[in-house]
Every structure is written in structure tokens, then in C-alpha cells.
Design an enzyme around this catalytic site. Structure first.
Site, PDB file in Angstrom:
ATOM      1  N   HIS A   7       9.004  -8.836   1.129  1.00 43.85           N
ATOM      2  CA  HIS A   7       8.934  -7.665   0.270  1.00 43.85           C
ATOM      3  C   HIS A   7       9.670  -7.993  -1.032  1.00 43.85           C
ATOM      4  O   HIS A   7      10.789  -8.508  -1.001  1.00 43.85           O
ATOM      5  CB  HIS A   7       9.662  -6.473   0.911  1.00 43.85           C
ATOM      6  CG  HIS A   7       9.051  -5.967   2.174  1.00 43.85           C
ATOM      7  ND1 HIS A   7       8.218  -4.863   2.214  1.00 43.85           N
ATOM      8  CD2 HIS A   7       9.161  -6.388   3.458  1.00 43.85           C
ATOM      9  CE1 HIS A   7       7.851  -4.631   3.468  1.00 43.85           C
ATOM     10  NE2 HIS A   7       8.413  -5.540   4.246  1.00 43.85           N
ATOM     11  N   ILE A  16       0.822  -1.212   0.000  1.00 45.93           N
ATOM     12  CA  ILE A  16       0.000   0.000   0.000  1.00 45.93           C
ATOM     13  C   ILE A  16       0.861   1.269   0.000  1.00 45.93           C
ATOM     14  O   ILE A  16       0.388   2.332  -0.388  1.00 45.93           O
ATOM     15  CB  ILE A  16      -0.958  -0.027   1.222  1.00 45.93           C
ATOM     16  CG1 ILE A  16      -2.189   0.819   0.977  1.00 45.93           C
ATOM     17  CG2 ILE A  16      -0.248   0.376   2.497  1.00 45.93           C
ATOM     18  CD1 ILE A  16      -3.296   0.587   1.999  1.00 45.93           C
ATOM     19  N   HIS A  27       6.131 -11.938   5.717  1.00 41.30           N
ATOM     20  CA  HIS A  27       5.944 -11.476   4.344  1.00 41.30           C
ATOM     21  C   HIS A  27       7.289 -11.188   3.728  1.00 41.30           C
ATOM     22  O   HIS A  27       8.201 -10.702   4.396  1.00 41.30           O
ATOM     23  CB  HIS A  27       5.064 -10.215   4.306  1.00 41.30           C
ATOM     24  CG  HIS A  27       5.431  -9.170   5.298  1.00 41.30           C
ATOM     25  ND1 HIS A  27       5.082  -9.248   6.630  1.00 41.30           N
ATOM     26  CD2 HIS A  27       6.147  -8.028   5.172  1.00 41.30           C
ATOM     27  CE1 HIS A  27       5.548  -8.198   7.273  1.00 41.30           C
ATOM     28  NE2 HIS A  27       6.210  -7.441   6.412  1.00 41.30           N
TER      29      HIS A  27
HETATM   30  P1  5GP Z   1       7.013  -4.638   7.514  1.00 45.59           P
HETATM   31  O1  5GP Z   1       7.245  -3.240   7.997  1.00 45.59           O
HETATM   32  O2  5GP Z   1       6.254  -5.460   8.536  1.00 45.59           O
HETATM   33  O3  5GP Z   1       8.250  -5.336   7.020  1.00 45.59           O
HETATM   34  O4  5GP Z   1       6.121  -4.513   6.223  1.00 45.59           O
HETATM   35  C1  5GP Z   1       4.730  -4.316   6.280  1.00 45.59           C
HETATM   36  C2  5GP Z   1       4.332  -3.744   4.947  1.00 45.59           C
HETATM   37  O5  5GP Z   1       2.926  -3.844   4.834  1.00 45.59           O
HETATM   38  C3  5GP Z   1       4.698  -2.272   4.762  1.00 45.59           C
HETATM   39  O6  5GP Z   1       5.534  -2.114   3.615  1.00 45.59           O
HETATM   40  C4  5GP Z   1       3.345  -1.585   4.591  1.00 45.59           C
HETATM   41  O7  5GP Z   1       3.370  -0.530   3.647  1.00 45.59           O
HETATM   42  C5  5GP Z   1       2.450  -2.725   4.151  1.00 45.59           C
HETATM   43  N1  5GP Z   1       1.053  -2.567   4.530  1.00 45.59           N
HETATM   44  C6  5GP Z   1       0.585  -2.167   5.742  1.00 45.59           C
HETATM   45  N2  5GP Z   1      -0.762  -2.155   5.749  1.00 45.59           N
HETATM   46  C7  5GP Z   1      -1.155  -2.559   4.502  1.00 45.59           C
HETATM   47  C8  5GP Z   1      -2.434  -2.735   3.901  1.00 45.59           C
HETATM   48  O8  5GP Z   1      -3.489  -2.551   4.492  1.00 45.59           O
HETATM   49  N3  5GP Z   1      -2.453  -3.152   2.597  1.00 45.59           N
HETATM   50  C9  5GP Z   1      -1.282  -3.376   1.899  1.00 45.59           C
HETATM   51  N4  5GP Z   1      -1.421  -3.787   0.625  1.00 45.59           N
HETATM   52  N5  5GP Z   1      -0.065  -3.227   2.448  1.00 45.59           N
HETATM   53  C10 5GP Z   1      -0.010  -2.813   3.735  1.00 45.59           C
END
Ligand code: 5GP
Ligand code: ZN
Length: 113
Positions: free
Chosen positions: A101, A30, A99
Site C-alpha cells: 500500500h 478501489i 502488495h
Molecule cells: P489488504 O487488506 O490485503 O492489505 O489490502 C487489499 C487492498 O485491495 C484493500 O485496500 C482493498 O481496498 C483493495 N482491493 C480489493 N479489491 C480490489 C479491486 O478489485 N480493485 C482494486 N483496485 N483494489 C482492490
């Protein structure tokens, strides 16, 4: 379960889904940090990298496999791309469902910040 990505899997929250099979889902981030920024997740809820068990190895192995497949389909596999999995607070994890990336379409620097 109160997990954002489980809600996306269950279609309780919308997402721009780019790939799905019985084990894995991929959708656009997002808040993209590159021209292409997707997240590849297992449908099984695993909170962090520290919670992967031996039984999950084939499932987790699908994440880089699907990442590469998407990169090939979208035409940036040869140029290269970056995959990242953040773990816990120091790693910058904000969503506690593992997840991968998958970022492409620009050149990345190393080391990551
Ligand atoms: P982290 O910070 O845990 O490695 O990555 C989480 C990712 O999830 C971030 O890049 C963030 O932008 C993405 N993200 C958070 N909320 C949402 C959402 O509601 N929808 C989508 N598609 N991505 C999200
Ligand atoms: Zn989850």
C-alpha cells in the site's frame, strides 16, 4: 489461478493502472484510505510475506523503489507518505497476493491501528 490481483495483472478484471513494467504493476486502490492510495504488486504470484524466497529479493525490492518513484512523480515524496504490507489475518491481509500500500496526501498517525 483464482487470485484477484493475478486477474488484474492479466487484464481479466479492470483496474486504474498507474505503472507497469515487466515485473511490477501499480494501480489505485478501489477503496482509498488517503487522497492517494496505490497498490504496488509483483507480477509473480506470492501469497504472503511469509512466502518470499531468496530468489524473490530483487523483485520484492522493486516494490518500495517503485513506490518512491510514484510518490516523487505525484509530488508527495518530500512531504512524506506511508507504505504498508499486511500479512495474514492479524495483519489485516484480505488479498493473498503480496502488495505494498502506498498512501499519500495527508498526515498519518503512528502506531497504526
Ligand atoms: P489488504 O487488506 O490485503 O492489505 O489490502 C487489499 C487492498 O485491495 C484493500 O485496500 C482493498 O481496498 C483493495 N482491493 C480489493 N479489491 C480490489 C479491486 O478489485 N480493485 C482494486 N483496485 N483494489 C482492490
Ligand atoms: Zn496472484
Amino acid at each position: 489461478m483464482d487470485c484477484l490481483f493475478c486477474k488484474i495483472i492479466n487484464r481479466e478484471i479492470p483496474a486504474d493502472i498507474v505503472y507497469e513494467d515487466d515485473q511490477v504493476l501499480a494501480f489505485n486502490d478501489i477503496d482509498p484510505k488517503a487522497p492517494t492510495h496505490m497498490l504496488v504488486i509483483p507480477k509473480k504470484h506470492i501469497a504472503t510475506l511469509n512466502d518470499i524466497s531468496e530468489d524473490d529479493l530483487a523483485l520484492v525490492g522493486r516494490l518500495p523503489f517503485i513506490a518512491s518513484r510514484l510518490a516523487k512523480e505525484q509530488g508527495f515524496a518530500e512531504d512524506g507518505f506511508r507504505v504498508v504490507m499486511n500479512c495474514n489475518e492479524d495483519g489485516g491481509q484480505t488479498v493473498y497476493h503480496i502488495h505494498m500500500h502506498v498512501m499519500g496526501g495527508r498526515r498519518f498517525t503512528w502506531p497504526a491501528g
